[in-house]
Design an enzyme around this catalytic site. Structure first.
Site, PDB file in Angstrom:
ATOM      1  N   THR A 223      -0.362   1.730   7.051  1.00  0.00           N
ATOM      2  CA  THR A 223      -0.120   0.655   6.312  1.00  0.00           C
ATOM      3  C   THR A 223      -0.128  -0.715   7.112  1.00  0.00           C
ATOM      4  OG1 THR A 223       1.076  -0.558   4.474  1.00  0.00           O
ATOM      5  CG2 THR A 223       2.152   0.937   6.005  1.00  0.00           C
ATOM      6  N   GLY A 224      -0.481  -1.789   6.455  1.00  0.00           N
ATOM      7  CA  GLY A 224      -0.403  -2.986   7.434  1.00  0.00           C
ATOM      8  C   GLY A 224      -1.607  -3.725   7.420  1.00  0.00           C
ATOM      9  N   HIS A 225      -2.051  -4.879   8.244  1.00  0.00           N
ATOM     10  CA  HIS A 225      -3.167  -5.527   8.459  1.00  0.00           C
ATOM     11  C   HIS A 225      -4.382  -4.725   8.619  1.00  0.00           C
ATOM     12  CE1 HIS A 225      -5.844  -8.785  10.149  1.00  0.00           C
ATOM     13  NE2 HIS A 225      -5.407  -9.242   8.859  1.00  0.00           N
ATOM     14  N   GLY A 226      -5.269  -4.526   7.439  1.00  0.00           N
ATOM     15  CA  GLY A 226      -6.208  -3.630   7.389  1.00  0.00           C
ATOM     16  C   GLY A 226      -7.172  -3.750   8.534  1.00  0.00           C
TER      17      GLY A 226
ATOM     18  N   THR B  50       0.813  -1.300  -0.189  1.00  0.00           N
ATOM     19  CA  THR B  50       0.008   0.206   0.076  1.00  0.00           C
ATOM     20  C   THR B  50       0.926   1.150  -0.104  1.00  0.00           C
ATOM     21  OG1 THR B  50      -1.697  -1.202   1.092  1.00  0.00           O
ATOM     22  CG2 THR B  50      -1.494   1.453   1.467  1.00  0.00           C
TER      23      THR B  50
ATOM     24  N   ARG C 260     -14.390  -7.009  -0.108  1.00  0.00           N
ATOM     25  CA  ARG C 260     -13.969  -6.591   0.951  1.00  0.00           C
ATOM     26  C   ARG C 260     -13.060  -5.135   1.015  1.00  0.00           C
ATOM     27  NH1 ARG C 260      -8.070  -5.066   2.151  1.00  0.00           N
ATOM     28  NH2 ARG C 260      -7.509  -5.608   4.610  1.00  0.00           N
ATOM     29  N   VAL C 261     -13.481  -4.411   2.067  1.00  0.00           N
ATOM     30  CA  VAL C 261     -12.732  -2.954   2.228  1.00  0.00           C
ATOM     31  C   VAL C 261     -11.842  -2.951   3.310  1.00  0.00           C
ATOM     32  CG1 VAL C 261     -13.163  -0.683   2.312  1.00  0.00           C
ATOM     33  CG2 VAL C 261     -14.634  -2.003   0.800  1.00  0.00           C
ATOM     34  N   GLY C 262     -10.479  -2.682   3.193  1.00  0.00           N
ATOM     35  CA  GLY C 262      -9.510  -2.532   4.168  1.00  0.00           C
ATOM     36  C   GLY C 262      -9.683  -1.330   5.001  1.00  0.00           C
ATOM     37  N   ASP C 263      -8.593  -0.657   5.619  1.00  0.00           N
ATOM     38  CA  ASP C 263      -8.528   0.321   6.567  1.00  0.00           C
ATOM     39  C   ASP C 263      -8.298   1.461   5.624  1.00  0.00           C
ATOM     40  OD1 ASP C 263      -5.900  -0.925   6.169  1.00  0.00           O
ATOM     41  OD2 ASP C 263      -5.261   1.002   6.637  1.00  0.00           O
TER      42      ASP C 263
HETATM   43  N1  ASP Z   1      -3.812  -1.834   4.902  1.00  0.00           N
HETATM   44  C1  ASP Z   1      -3.993  -2.364   3.624  1.00  0.00           C
HETATM   45  C2  ASP Z   1      -5.238  -3.149   3.558  1.00  0.00           C
HETATM   46  O1  ASP Z   1      -5.479  -3.882   4.610  1.00  0.00           O
HETATM   47  C3  ASP Z   1      -2.692  -3.281   3.117  1.00  0.00           C
HETATM   48  C4  ASP Z   1      -1.379  -2.642   3.409  1.00  0.00           C
HETATM   49  O2  ASP Z   1      -1.282  -1.763   3.714  1.00  0.00           O
HETATM   50  O3  ASP Z   1      -0.465  -3.132   2.916  1.00  0.00           O
HETATM   51  O4  ASP Z   1      -5.687  -3.107   2.509  1.00  0.00           O
END
Ligand code: ASP
Length: 318
Positions: free
Chosen positions: A228-231, A177, A205-208
């Site tokens: 960024t990271g685990h949404g 991201t 699916r919608v992330g953060d």
């Molecule tokens: N945060 C993003 C999501 O979960 C993924 C990422 O940051 O790499 O969609």
């Protein structure tokens, strides 16, 4: 990484290219990509542009760079399709614009900015977002133009071994991201975040990333943040607004970011990365994953890094 600025207002721009276990095969390209994006965004402010213009420019540069999972280079969902999310926020007025699950758009950050500036809404999703893009003349691109050969191969490998988000929890799931935060010389802050999400995510699916207060937040009273990271973890702890809250309470960005990432790790066992700039110009780029490509331009210096505790610097090219 952190830097404490002089009291005089000078423009600052920080970008990230995603927090995850970036393999060596793309580490150089990731670092070069964030450095180029930071320079392009900073140049906008040097020429008198605002923080908002700068974050859009920097994020667009990374959306156009196939090494990152945003725009060109996006990862695929379980049906092998691209669904993109993005947000932009203007710290002057708290105006925000976001899009989620959009297809066939090369620069979702620009569409998010149009949602902010040309509609009465904060977020448009899926079909409606694509209709809006058509109505304002944002060109469509073919899905194949957004997907790299490497991503098709990776997606088939994931399918074959039925790997999902949970199986790959150890930060293998995330995929580059991108995001930017900026402070301009007028004292305005802004943030932008853009992503293709996580490979093999469920359709819809919608992330953060496009969620205000999760993937990003900006307020001239405190500063700007992009995550960024685990949404799913980031949403549970509303990571961006949590960092903003800590900065409002007087923490410098590095302390605010470190304590919020630690909280997310302890509370929901999620990993990630955050860039932040305070209204004072102090900034931070921190992560709890193996790696995060990041770069910052602060006055005459370009800072960058990839591995934990790494911070290189170069003089800005003239
Ligand atoms: N945060 C993003 C999501 O979960 C993924 C990422 O940051 O790499 O969609």
């Amino acid at each position: 990484m952190t830097h404490v600025n002089e009291p005089a207002m000078k423009a600052v721009l920080v970008v990230h290219g995603g927090a995850w276990a970036i393999p060596d095969s793309i580490s150089v390209a990731s670092v070069e990509g964030v450095k180029a994006a930071a320079l392009s965004g900073f140049l906008v402010m040097k020429k008198g542009g605002t923080a908002l213009d700068a974050v859009e420019t920097a994020v667009k540069a990374m959306e156009d760079d196939p090494v990152f999972d945003a725009g060109h280079g996006a990862v695929l969902n379980t049906d092998g399709e691209v669904e993109l999310d993005a947000i932009v926020m203007d710290g002057r007025t708290l105006a925000a614009g976001a899009v989620s699950s959009v297809r066939n758009i090369a620069n979702p950050v620009t569409l998010a900015r149009a949602v902010m500036e040309k509609t009465d809404h904060v977020m448009l999703t899926d079909r409606g977002a694509n209709h809006f893009a058509d109505s304002i003349g944002i060109p469509k691109v073919h899905t194949d133009a957004l997907v790299t050969d490497d991503e098709r191969k990776e997606w088939h490998r994931y399918k074959m071994y039925s790997l999902g988000v949970k199986d790959l929890f150890n930060s293998q799931w995330a995929h580059d991201t991108v995001g930017a935060v900026a402070l301009d010389c007028y004292g305005n802050v802004a943030c932008a975040t853009s992503t293709g999400g996580i490979r093999n995510k469920m359709v819809g699916r919608v992330g953060d990333s496009p969620i205000i207060g999760c993937g990003g937040y900006a307020d001239n009273h405190s500063g700007a943040v992009s995550c960024t990271g685990h949404g799913e973890s980031i949403m549970k702890v509303t990571l961006a607004s949590r960092v903003i809250f800590h900065m409002e309470q007087g923490k410098v960005p590095s302390e605010a970011v470190k304590s919020c990432l630690q909280y997310m790790g302890e509370r929901v066992q999620g990993g990630g990365g955050v860039i932040a700039v305070a209204r004072t110009g102090d900034w931070a780029a921190e992560f709890t994953t193996e790696r995060m490509a990041w770069a910052a331009v602060d006055g005459e210096v370009l800072w960058y890094g990839l591995n934990p505790e790494e911070m290189f610097q170069e003089k800005l090219p003239q």
